[in-house]
Design a protein around this motif. Structure first.
Motif, PDB file in Angstrom:
ATOM      1  N   PHE A   1       0.833  -1.198   0.000  1.00  0.00           N
ATOM      2  CA  PHE A   1       0.000   0.000   0.000  1.00  0.00           C
ATOM      3  C   PHE A   1       0.870   1.250   0.000  1.00  0.00           C
ATOM      4  CE2 PHE A   1      -2.857  -3.227   1.481  1.00  0.00           C
ATOM      5  CZ  PHE A   1      -3.989  -2.952   0.739  1.00  0.00           C
TER       6      PHE A   1
ATOM      7  N   PHE B   1       2.073   1.777  -3.580  1.00  0.00           N
ATOM      8  CA  PHE B   1       1.179   2.003  -4.721  1.00  0.00           C
ATOM      9  C   PHE B   1      -0.005   2.934  -4.459  1.00  0.00           C
ATOM     10  CE2 PHE B   1       2.703  -2.505  -5.705  1.00  0.00           C
ATOM     11  CZ  PHE B   1       3.713  -2.062  -6.537  1.00  0.00           C
ATOM     12  N   SER B   2      -0.433   3.069  -3.197  1.00  0.00           N
ATOM     13  CA  SER B   2      -1.665   3.827  -2.941  1.00  0.00           C
ATOM     14  C   SER B   2      -1.576   5.261  -3.456  1.00  0.00           C
ATOM     15  CB  SER B   2      -1.986   3.856  -1.443  1.00  0.00           C
ATOM     16  OG  SER B   2      -2.494   2.613  -1.047  1.00  0.00           O
TER      17      SER B   2
ATOM     18  N   GLN C   1      -9.583   0.536  -1.917  1.00  0.00           N
ATOM     19  CA  GLN C   1      -9.380   1.800  -1.196  1.00  0.00           C
ATOM     20  C   GLN C   1     -10.020   2.982  -1.901  1.00  0.00           C
ATOM     21  OE1 GLN C   1      -4.990   2.049  -0.617  1.00  0.00           O
ATOM     22  NE2 GLN C   1      -5.544   1.725   1.524  1.00  0.00           N
ATOM     23  N   PHE C   2     -10.401   2.791  -3.158  1.00  0.00           N
ATOM     24  CA  PHE C   2     -10.947   3.916  -3.910  1.00  0.00           C
ATOM     25  C   PHE C   2     -12.443   3.751  -4.093  1.00  0.00           C
ATOM     26  CE2 PHE C   2      -6.482   3.485  -4.903  1.00  0.00           C
ATOM     27  CZ  PHE C   2      -6.035   4.774  -4.630  1.00  0.00           C
TER      28      PHE C   2
ATOM     29  N   ILE D   1      -5.025   0.301 -16.350  1.00  0.00           N
ATOM     30  CA  ILE D   1      -3.799   0.235 -15.554  1.00  0.00           C
ATOM     31  C   ILE D   1      -3.423  -1.238 -15.402  1.00  0.00           C
ATOM     32  CG2 ILE D   1      -4.301   2.360 -14.276  1.00  0.00           C
ATOM     33  CD1 ILE D   1      -4.996   0.581 -11.849  1.00  0.00           C
TER      34      ILE D   1
ATOM     35  N   PRO E   1       0.647   6.840  -5.671  1.00  0.00           N
ATOM     36  CA  PRO E   1       0.696   7.009  -7.135  1.00  0.00           C
ATOM     37  C   PRO E   1      -0.632   6.684  -7.814  1.00  0.00           C
ATOM     38  CG  PRO E   1       2.505   5.584  -6.367  1.00  0.00           C
ATOM     39  CD  PRO E   1       1.704   5.954  -5.167  1.00  0.00           C
ATOM     40  N   LEU E   2      -1.304   5.648  -7.321  1.00  0.00           N
ATOM     41  CA  LEU E   2      -2.578   5.275  -7.924  1.00  0.00           C
ATOM     42  C   LEU E   2      -3.631   6.357  -7.665  1.00  0.00           C
ATOM     43  CD1 LEU E   2      -4.130   3.162  -9.499  1.00  0.00           C
ATOM     44  CD2 LEU E   2      -4.456   1.853  -7.410  1.00  0.00           C
TER      45      LEU E   2
ATOM     46  N   LEU F   1      -5.791  -2.984  -3.215  1.00  0.00           N
ATOM     47  CA  LEU F   1      -5.469  -1.593  -3.568  1.00  0.00           C
ATOM     48  C   LEU F   1      -6.705  -0.849  -4.063  1.00  0.00           C
ATOM     49  CD1 LEU F   1      -2.181  -1.526  -5.639  1.00  0.00           C
ATOM     50  CD2 LEU F   1      -2.695  -0.167  -3.610  1.00  0.00           C
TER      51      LEU F   1
ATOM     52  N   TYR G   1       1.912  -0.979 -11.935  1.00  0.00           N
ATOM     53  CA  TYR G   1       2.253  -1.081 -10.517  1.00  0.00           C
ATOM     54  C   TYR G   1       2.707  -2.515 -10.270  1.00  0.00           C
ATOM     55  CZ  TYR G   1      -0.466   3.189 -10.619  1.00  0.00           C
ATOM     56  OH  TYR G   1      -0.940   4.441 -10.945  1.00  0.00           O
TER      57      TYR G   1
END
Lengths: 259, 259
Positions: free
Chosen positions: A86, A89-90, B27-28, B61, A92-93, B24, B83
């Motif tokens: 995390f 990558f968190s 989280q969004f 991505i 930048p993503l 990942l 990533y």
């Protein structure tokens, strides 16, 4: 340097951190290390307890999958390198997406949607193991076909557990192998059939562990059964995977992501 | 932006890339996306074929677990963010260790040491499912104990598949529950016993799916059975895990990493 301790740390089960860390470390030939998996590090107290363990295990590194930045920061305080997915990558993503990452929903926990499907699939695979309940084959997503001891059962269970596939498996008996076509009960579900085959030498080895010295386990018999099975599957247009040098996970991935 | 396509890419099964990527992305919140897992991308041709697919799926991505830097570089050429766990960690880790990373041995493939132990464990767990072959309990690493439908079988299989634990499971029958102590056949292996319990409401729900309206599935009966089972396990000093709000993976991790 002294023997390295690698901590695989997670706020969930630790399986992902373990997989990432094991892959990473296998790139460093000759490195002498031991590993310790610490799951469910999901609050500050557990993070602090872990920091104490890490300090007692120097030299050490941490490979982790921790959704909460505060917990990652607490671990970094112990002065040892922390490699966290995390952390890497968190941000930048988030920048790429133009959405901020939220902490709470980080991990996809087991009880999420799909979980009950996976458990149902496991129960289905157990119920339809080894040719049981052929009348229920219509409910299957996939039907694995092959000679006895070709590795159908573990693949079937893994397909259920990992991919929520209702997977049945059907062993081709000597009578089936003598016939001109696959059994009618299978041909009725032709599009669901996936064949497993393997080298006769490997099959003989597996069968000899079970029934040493038997005709069933003899190389000659294994060779004949496999030849007959491959002929039937080819005639039925069944895609076949050779399991000789493949793991259960690899075979399952090939089946699920085929085409 | 248009619906995002997320490619989970690996030179092996893709399970790790999938797990990392799914965590990942969770989280969004509110992000609309679809995923595509592409395993076994282990040579330049497959990388190029993937690049073409990615270009046809913009915006996209890539979340990946690719040991070969040349393949990572080829994917980056498609202009979309990549990533990759090796990209992120291999170099910093190499610096810290003072050892250069090698490409070839990157992934721990399924046939590695430990693989046959896992398959043996799965076969063992199947053979000793649901109280079968109690005379072989001495061979077990772990024996799961609980009332009928407490979730023992999937946990047992997962312990075998993921952790190579030879795990048996034993259902406490109404007769067992009426006794003063756990059955002798279990107490002979006391240190291997792990109890599973759950909320009576949840057990009644599970049993009602199987035998709707039966006494077996009634809340009253479930409550009595669970109470009796918990009493026996406490008297026998058996560590107990409540499975009501835990997934199979979580229960297994708790059992394996306890203490």
């Amino acid at each position: 340097m002294e023997k390295l301790t690698v901590f695989f740390v997670s706020d969930h089960t630790g399986v992902t951190a373990d997989a990432v860390g094991t892959s990473l470390l296998s790139q460093f030939k000759g490195l002498d290390y031991k590993t310790l998996t610490v799951p469910f590090v999901d609050n500050h107290d557990k993070a602090m307890a872990l920091v104490r363990r890490v300090r007692e295990s120097m030299p050490a590194i941490i490979v982790s999958s921790l959704t909460d930045p505060a917990i990652r920061a607490a671990l970094k305080d112990c002065g040892m390198p922390v490699y966290d997915v995390f952390d890497a990558f968190s941000e930048p993503l988030a920048k790429f997406l133009g959405i901020e990452a939220t902490v709470a929903s980080g991990h996809t926990h087991g009880m999420s949607s799909g979980y009950h499907d996976r458990i149902d699939a496991v129960n289905f695979s157990l119920a339809l193991d080894d040719g049981l309940k052929p009348e229920r084959l219509g409910e299957a997503d996939l039907i694995l076909v092959g000679v006895s001891r070709a590795g159908k059962t573990p693949v079937s269970l893994y397909l259920a557990m990992q991919y929520a596939k209702k997977s049945a498996n059907y062993p081709l008996t000597p009578e089936d192998l003598d016939a001109a076509t696959l059994p009618e009960v299978l041909l009725a579900h032709r599009e669901k059939l996936r064949g497993l085959t393997l080298a006769p030498e490997r099959l003989a080895q597996i069968r000899n562990e079970r029934l040493p010295g038997s005709r069933y386990a003899s190389l000659e018999n294994c060779r004949q059964e496999i030849q007959a099975a491959e002929r039937l599957m080819q005639a039925g247009n069944v895609p076949v995977i050779d399991s000789t040098r493949r793991s259960v996970e690899e075979i399952a991935a090939l089946i699920v992501h085929a085409g």
